[in-house]
Design a protein around this motif. Sequence first.
Motif, mmCIF file in Angstrom:
data_model
loop_
_atom_site.group_PDB
_atom_site.id
_atom_site.type_symbol
_atom_site.label_atom_id
_atom_site.label_comp_id
_atom_site.label_asym_id
_atom_site.label_seq_id
_atom_site.Cartn_x
_atom_site.Cartn_y
_atom_site.Cartn_z
ATOM 1 N N GLU A 1 14.809 25.168 -90.205
ATOM 2 C CA GLU A 1 14.702 26.824 -90.642
ATOM 3 C C GLU A 1 14.199 27.008 -91.815
ATOM 4 O O GLU A 1 13.381 28.012 -92.151
ATOM 5 N N SER A 2 14.492 26.148 -92.924
ATOM 6 C CA SER A 2 14.046 26.587 -94.312
ATOM 7 C C SER A 2 12.901 25.842 -94.404
ATOM 8 O O SER A 2 12.084 26.260 -95.532
ATOM 9 N N ASN B 1 12.083 22.958 -95.069
ATOM 10 C CA ASN B 1 11.991 21.899 -96.092
ATOM 11 C C ASN B 1 12.732 20.745 -95.529
ATOM 12 O O ASN B 1 14.011 20.139 -95.441
ATOM 13 N N THR C 1 19.393 23.831 -90.804
ATOM 14 C CA THR C 1 19.201 24.310 -92.149
ATOM 15 C C THR C 1 17.743 23.859 -92.542
ATOM 16 O O THR C 1 16.876 24.621 -93.094
#
Lengths: 424, 368
Positions: B70-71, B73, B67
């Motif tokens: 992919e983001s 962040n 997550t």
Amino acid sequence: MEGTISNGTQILTTDGIPLKVSLRKTERKNKIRAFLLVFPLLLFIVVTFVVPIADMLFRSVDDSHINTVFPNTFEEYAKWDREDLPPEAVYKSLFLELATGEGIQVGKALTRMNYSKSGWKSLIKKTRRQVKKIYKSGEEPSSYKQTMIEINKGWADPTFWIAMAQMLNETTLIYYWNAIDRTYDIDQKVIMQNEERRMYVKTWWRTFKVSIYVTFFCLVLGFPVAHLLANLPLRYSNLLMIFVLLPFWTSLLVRTTAWIVMLQQKGVINGVLVWLGILGDDQRIQMVYNMTGTIIAMTQILLPFMILPLYSVMKVIPKSHMRAAQNLGAKPATAFFKVYLPQTVPGMSAGGLLVFVLAIGYFITPELVGGKDGQLIGHWIAYHLKTTLNWGLCSALGSILLAVMLVLYWLYNKIVGIDNIKLG
Amino acid sequence: MIMLKFIKAFLFASFCVIFSFSSNAVTVASWGGAYTESQIKAYADTYSDPSAIKFENYNGGLGEVRTQVESGNVAWDLVDVLPDQAITGCDEGLFEDISGEYDNFIAADNGDGLIADMEANGVTNLSDCCGPQIFWTYVVFFDPTAFPEDAQPSRIADFFDVANYPGKRGVHTWANGFIQMAMVADGVAPDAVYTVLKNQSGAVDRAFAKMDTIKDSIVHWSAGAKPLELVKSGEVSMSIAYNGRVGAAVLSEGENFEYIWEGQLLEQEYLCLMTGAPNRDQAMDFLIHATSPASQAEQAKYITYGPMRASGIDIIKAGEPWFHTGIDVMPHMPNTPERLKISVMGDPEWWSDNGAEIDERYAAWMGN
């Protein structure tokens, strides 16, 4: 519009603007203000609720990544007549795409391919090193097929090629089929999964079974308590309310662990039964680390969700109804079933729906006390989310869960009517 | 007016605080509990600048890692992961390939570099994106008072022999570890387990057949603390557990437990560098420090997982009593040379290929 009405009949405000226009203006202002007031909430719901669910639904059918990594291979594969092993062209395009593909993209594709058949990952990883070496040397193999089979004999194994059929489409239902123990054969016809791997259907049924049991037991246990709460004098009912709420406020983990202590074979309940002589020392009952444990612990944990809506409904049923029924000649039982019970239906159904919906997606408690056969579908969602990274299957499982809840809600609305719900 | 100034100053100050938090400290995501405690003491506290390292707990798995990457962040710099996840994460580009920098890692006293030092310990499949941590194992243990003195279990086959060694058995709710033990108990040499799994069709069936023989006597646990409780309360007479948990119970809580080392499954543990780590360079520097033989040995003062670098074991052996309470720790180290001979060395690559299928089959088996 104003033009059709003569000026004489039009009502004007003091500053000369037609009343209708003026009213509309103020109304619009109010509307905008109201919208701005709810806007943060709307945004919050969109960001935390609508977007994730949409993303989940999308991921459950999306299979486009693999098609962007090996586009030629898949194109050639589609032309293959599915007899024996694929033709040279398929091997060639896969060879070239492996040699030139970007490392990370191929890596991601491998994780995906491994879901269709275990072993894809290491087969390609081992081959890829050699393939790159040959490609760099500039020599063109006389037969790509032969070369690849020489590198790893796995390329002569048709089962890998059969599994590839599962990934042909950019939008796929394969994850949904996987979620109910089915898969595709080489012609993308749906077939059953290998027998020893079939466990999702079983787990689904188990999830429903446990949820129904838990809801039923909550209702049976919660009804009398709620009735007492609603009818006792205030000072007693307050004390009783605390008994209901105190466990409700206690940490889930603490309650779950407490149940393990109570239920295990050398635990409190078995100990008392043995001490009383009801059970022999070697007859201790296995009540935890299986489905029984899951049902018992979940019933206790979800009980307040049944009691509170029931209580709030029962509280407002006038006591005079029962008295009137009995006055008119009904026996207590008849009065209860004909007069009292129907009035508690909104509470029962609200509590039932709440408990069932919570139970169906429950995770922590079954995880801890579930043991051999008490684990529910939530366990597998977490497993694929974290361990295998199979987010497609994960999303499909989640989407099915969501669909089941929507169907339940629809049924509830049909039978009881959502206007009748009373949550407190 | 003063109020407004105050608010402004406050906002500025809090911004600075947030900014300094997010930029300076190397964030290491790990499992928490006694394990992370030992990492803090052995790695962070011995680092040149302990305040630059911040440990954070997570629940394992690659879900959060994916997550974050992919983001775009990325909040963590280093993540403590299981070996198959080190491989998958490396393949997927979630972790950065640092294999080019392995030469910069601190060498052992005998001159062995990182790779050679690990090979001496039997690890040949170091992931390209990570630095080695510890060996943790699935090992069988029991309370010696539960068996007569002349009939103490000593081999893994005894775990599968309920007739001669009565009592229930504690086993976890997933397959890894148990399946390998079943094969050793069935007569496969520990170092041949994965060769058999890879090359013999029906090897898995054979393991399941062996597991069937004690199926009715199994109590399934899922949380790492449970097996100790199960054995201590007499609920089961033997159980599989994480070796570090057993070591802690004996060394720190004075419990009386014995191990059956034969057939234990050695699993690796890695610290991996996140792709796009916010403090990449310092994280790398810390990683080199954390994987040095000295740091690895230091960790065994606080928890009984084994250093993955062979030279770490030598340091511990020379420094006994090594445990921080002044007790010998070697009896609890899973990877002494003698124990390595009777252990199964985990093959994370094979497991990341086949794990999901076997776990599903195991679940079907459990629930039947």
